[in-house]
Write an enzyme that holds these catalytic residues in place. Structure first.
Site, PDB file in Angstrom:
ATOM      1  N   GLY A   1      -3.346   9.233  -4.960  1.00  0.00           N
ATOM      2  CA  GLY A   1      -3.170  10.810  -5.497  1.00  0.00           C
ATOM      3  C   GLY A   1      -3.235  11.099  -6.664  1.00  0.00           C
ATOM      4  O   GLY A   1      -3.094  10.215  -7.907  1.00  0.00           O
TER       5      GLY A   1
ATOM      6  N   LYS B   1     -11.971  13.664  13.878  1.00  0.00           N
ATOM      7  CA  LYS B   1     -13.494  13.561  13.402  1.00  0.00           C
ATOM      8  C   LYS B   1     -14.608  11.822  13.348  1.00  0.00           C
ATOM      9  O   LYS B   1     -15.141  12.389  13.240  1.00  0.00           O
ATOM     10  CB  LYS B   1     -13.134  14.090  12.327  1.00  0.00           C
ATOM     11  CG  LYS B   1     -14.908  14.949  12.287  1.00  0.00           C
ATOM     12  CD  LYS B   1     -14.667  16.233  12.578  1.00  0.00           C
ATOM     13  CE  LYS B   1     -15.986  16.836  12.893  1.00  0.00           C
ATOM     14  NZ  LYS B   1     -16.005  17.893  13.719  1.00  0.00           N
TER      15      LYS B   1
ATOM     16  N   CYS C   1      -2.941   2.235  -5.037  1.00  0.00           N
ATOM     17  CA  CYS C   1      -3.027   3.793  -6.276  1.00  0.00           C
ATOM     18  C   CYS C   1      -2.367   3.654  -6.783  1.00  0.00           C
ATOM     19  O   CYS C   1      -0.909   3.187  -6.983  1.00  0.00           O
ATOM     20  CB  CYS C   1      -4.343   4.357  -6.634  1.00  0.00           C
ATOM     21  SG  CYS C   1      -5.321   4.849  -7.995  1.00  0.00           S
ATOM     22  N   TYR C   2      -2.061   5.571  -6.479  1.00  0.00           N
ATOM     23  CA  TYR C   2      -0.735   5.484  -6.932  1.00  0.00           C
ATOM     24  C   TYR C   2       0.701   5.130  -5.685  1.00  0.00           C
ATOM     25  O   TYR C   2       1.720   5.184  -5.865  1.00  0.00           O
ATOM     26  CB  TYR C   2      -0.895   7.158  -6.233  1.00  0.00           C
ATOM     27  CG  TYR C   2       0.327   8.462  -6.419  1.00  0.00           C
ATOM     28  CD1 TYR C   2       0.953   8.478  -7.507  1.00  0.00           C
ATOM     29  CD2 TYR C   2       1.466   7.981  -4.943  1.00  0.00           C
ATOM     30  CE1 TYR C   2       2.812   9.099  -7.290  1.00  0.00           C
ATOM     31  CE2 TYR C   2       2.407   9.225  -5.091  1.00  0.00           C
ATOM     32  CZ  TYR C   2       2.903   9.380  -6.263  1.00  0.00           C
ATOM     33  OH  TYR C   2       3.907   9.312  -5.756  1.00  0.00           O
TER      34      TYR C   2
ATOM     35  N   ASP D   1     -19.147  17.517  16.762  1.00  0.00           N
ATOM     36  CA  ASP D   1     -18.500  17.730  18.952  1.00  0.00           C
ATOM     37  C   ASP D   1     -19.329  18.198  19.524  1.00  0.00           C
ATOM     38  O   ASP D   1     -18.440  16.907  20.667  1.00  0.00           O
ATOM     39  CB  ASP D   1     -16.797  18.377  18.228  1.00  0.00           C
ATOM     40  CG  ASP D   1     -16.871  17.734  16.870  1.00  0.00           C
ATOM     41  OD1 ASP D   1     -16.483  17.387  16.755  1.00  0.00           O
ATOM     42  OD2 ASP D   1     -15.489  18.851  16.292  1.00  0.00           O
TER      43      ASP D   1
ATOM     44  N   GLU E   1     -11.517   0.660  -0.845  1.00  0.00           N
ATOM     45  CA  GLU E   1     -11.855   1.636   0.141  1.00  0.00           C
ATOM     46  C   GLU E   1     -12.882   1.837  -0.487  1.00  0.00           C
ATOM     47  O   GLU E   1     -13.810   2.498   0.568  1.00  0.00           O
ATOM     48  CB  GLU E   1     -10.746   3.028   0.779  1.00  0.00           C
ATOM     49  CG  GLU E   1     -10.910   4.106  -0.674  1.00  0.00           C
ATOM     50  CD  GLU E   1      -9.864   3.852  -1.343  1.00  0.00           C
ATOM     51  OE1 GLU E   1      -8.852   2.476  -1.663  1.00  0.00           O
ATOM     52  OE2 GLU E   1      -9.266   4.715  -1.873  1.00  0.00           O
TER      53      GLU E   1
ATOM     54  N   HIS F   1      -9.331   0.320  -5.662  1.00  0.00           N
ATOM     55  CA  HIS F   1      -9.986   1.064  -4.558  1.00  0.00           C
ATOM     56  C   HIS F   1     -10.647   0.198  -4.307  1.00  0.00           C
ATOM     57  O   HIS F   1     -11.472   0.096  -4.080  1.00  0.00           O
ATOM     58  CB  HIS F   1     -10.677   2.528  -5.255  1.00  0.00           C
ATOM     59  CG  HIS F   1      -9.302   3.698  -5.534  1.00  0.00           C
ATOM     60  ND1 HIS F   1      -8.342   4.625  -4.520  1.00  0.00           N
ATOM     61  CD2 HIS F   1      -9.057   3.960  -6.790  1.00  0.00           C
ATOM     62  CE1 HIS F   1      -7.549   5.261  -5.795  1.00  0.00           C
ATOM     63  NE2 HIS F   1      -8.099   4.820  -7.173  1.00  0.00           N
TER      64      HIS F   1
END
Ligand code: XMP
Length: 508
Positions: free
Chosen positions: A55, A364, A82-83, A224, A169, A167
């Protein structure tokens, strides 16, 4: 549905949804929750672990973002990224400071022996931080370091709390996926969540509900409704009929692409209705945004009803409702900001026995994974959300063919450049807006008095709140140059740097 679940707490970094996605890819259902989520919602069913995201705040600020303190005592492992790691340090009496040397980009790292890094051979990670942990909290030990960051990861094995400064990810961290797998092992997860299992279950449910009945659904070409239609088609074949309405407010080539793909490639039973003239006539001269939305919504229902009647009716109405829609519809009583029109606004009183909403529990991301699994083309599955009223809410003021043409061309250029820059999946939505403003410019030594096109690009996890996307300047420059060079009657391009709130995503 999920027997194991990892909650990612969102502290506001731009691409946090990626973390949840990586966890799901590693075989455990995961969802991103705002950092303000109450403990009850975090705990939910089947909680196996918690990840605290990155963040923009500094952990030593008075008003730095935080989450329920209870997350550390729920008895499940916690990983801070991280944060998230700095937040853990601050909570447990460590120290976080502005780093003497900031690290941005690919950075060499040395790991200590720790289960979190089991089987990792890569020696670089992706860093982007101003602050770092300068003192490890009591009970914690540093388990990785870089040249400029002595505590690039830490762990308190007793409490099962871990932190990584980098990170994992993003794909720029080689073997980042392995770190998530290792964390899931520390959480004791069996990692049995798979999109195949999910698809089989949903298909069986639809078969059980529908039996030999007939189903009708509106297909917008959006993610969708597309995934819902393909799934139901897989379940009950030609008992499903889809109706696609071209209201003349679609993007460049959209109608042709959607119809071609669904009818020819997926063999869906599809009725395509060309209602362009009808809608544009109704909209002629209308400038008020809510009025435009109402007209389009009503006209859509009328067209749909006419087509349904021609078919001799149906037993069930298919809707592509997904979980965030369910959450939003729970907020009854709040002020109407915009009248949303989508397939959810279809008539329920046309004599249907019931609704089919196979995606009701999905986010989603999962809808997209399911779509890919069902063989829907990657480009279609990763399409950005597109509003029911289409370009009508992106042409400010009255709608004319000329304005729509300018908007379509500029939008196509923007989409192409975002695609070329490899940003299309990182940005939630990106489109151009016909502002209606005319201003003075100079082109080839001559004065021009032409239109200003707005560029809107936002990152988000659920469209409820968004940040404007930090598109790199060279990409913005190219977008602007191309729009002005290639689209007649445009001499100015502006970038919308408004978050939501206070702005909304669409301009109308
Ligand atoms: P706003 O502009 O309200 O948009 O921030 C939030 C999200 O909803 C989309 N949107 C719509 N979707 N029918 C839809 O199906 C609509 O009438 C509609 N209006 C806005 C918008 O594109 C964004 O993703």
């Amino acid at each position: 549905m999920a027997t194991e679940r990892i909650v990612v707490i969102d502290f506001g970094a731009q691409y946090n949804q990626l973390i949840a996605r990586r966890v799901r890819e590693a075989g455990v259902y995961s969802e991103l929750l705002p950092c303000t989520a109450p403990l009850e919602r975090i705990r939910g069913g089947g909680l196996s672990g918690i990840i605290l995201s990155g963040g923009p705040d500094s952990a030593y600020w008075d008003n730095a973002r935080g989450c329920e303190a209870g997350v550390f005592t729920l008895g499940v492992p916690v990983l801070g990224i991280c944060y998230g790691m700095q937040y853990i340090a601050a909570q447990f009496g460590g120290e976080v400071r502005e780093a003497p040397v900031r690290e941005f980009g690919k950075t060499a790292i040395r790991y200590a022996q720790h289960p979190l890094f089991a089987g990792i051979t890569a020696d670089s990670v992706w860093m982007t931080h101003n602050d770092s942990v300068t003192k490890v909290p009591e009970g914690f030990t540093a388990i990785a370091s870089t040249d400029n960051c002595p505590v690039a990861a830490f762990a308190c094995d007793e409490k099962r709390i871990y932190g990584i400064q980098f990170h994992a990810e993003v794909t720029h961290t080689p073997q980042g996926a392995k770190i998530f797998e290792n964390f899931l092992s520390l959480c004791g997860c069996a990692r049995s969540y798979s999109v195949e299992g999910l698809a089989d279950k949903l298909i069986a449910d639809v078969r059980a509900q529908v039996g030999s009945g007939r189903v009708i659904g509106a297909l917008s070409g959006g993610v969708d409704s597309s995934v819902a239609s393909v799934l139901v088609h897989r379940a009950i074949g030609d008992q499903l009929t889809c109706i696609f309405v071209d209201h003349g407010l679609l993007r460049e080539n959209e109608a042709r692409e959607v119809v071609g793909f669904y009818r020819d490639t997926l063999n869906l039973n599809l009725i395509a209705v060309d209602a362009r003239e009808r809608f544009l006539q109704k909209l002629a001269g209308v400038t008020e945004p809510e009025r435009k939305r109402k007209i389009i919504g009503e006209e859509f229902i009328r067209v749909f009803e006419e087509e349904a009647k021609k078919l001799g009716g149906a037993d069930y109405l298919l809707q592509g409702t997904i979980y965030p829609d369910v959450i939003e519809s729970g907020s009854a009583g709040s002020a109407v900001i915009k009248s949303h029109h989508n397939v959810g606004g279809l008539p329920k009183d046309v004599g249907f026995k019931g609704l089919i909403e196979p995606l009701r529990m999905l986010f989603k991301d999962e809808v997209r994974a399911l779509g890919e699994h069902l063989g829907i083309a990657h480009e279609l599955v990763w399409r950005q959300p597109f509003p029911g009223p289409g370009l009508a809410v992106r042409v400010l003021g009255d709608i004319t063919e000329e304005k729509l043409h300018i908007l379509r061309r500029s939008d196509a250029i923007l989409r192409e450049e975002i695609q070329n820059a490899g940003l299309s999946e990182a940005i939630w939505q990106y489109f151009t807006v016909f502002t209606g403003i005319r201003s003075v410019g100079v082109m080839g030594d001559l004065r021009t008095y032409d239109y200003a096109i707005g560029v809107r690009a936002v990152t988000s996890t659920d469209a409820m709140t968004v940040e404007w996307a930090e598109i790199p300047y060279p990409v913005l420059r190219r977008i602007s140059e191309r729009i002005i060079a290639e689209v007649p009657h445009v001499n100015r391009v502006v970038y919308d740097i408004t978050s939501k709130p206070p702005g909304t995503i669409e301009w109308e």
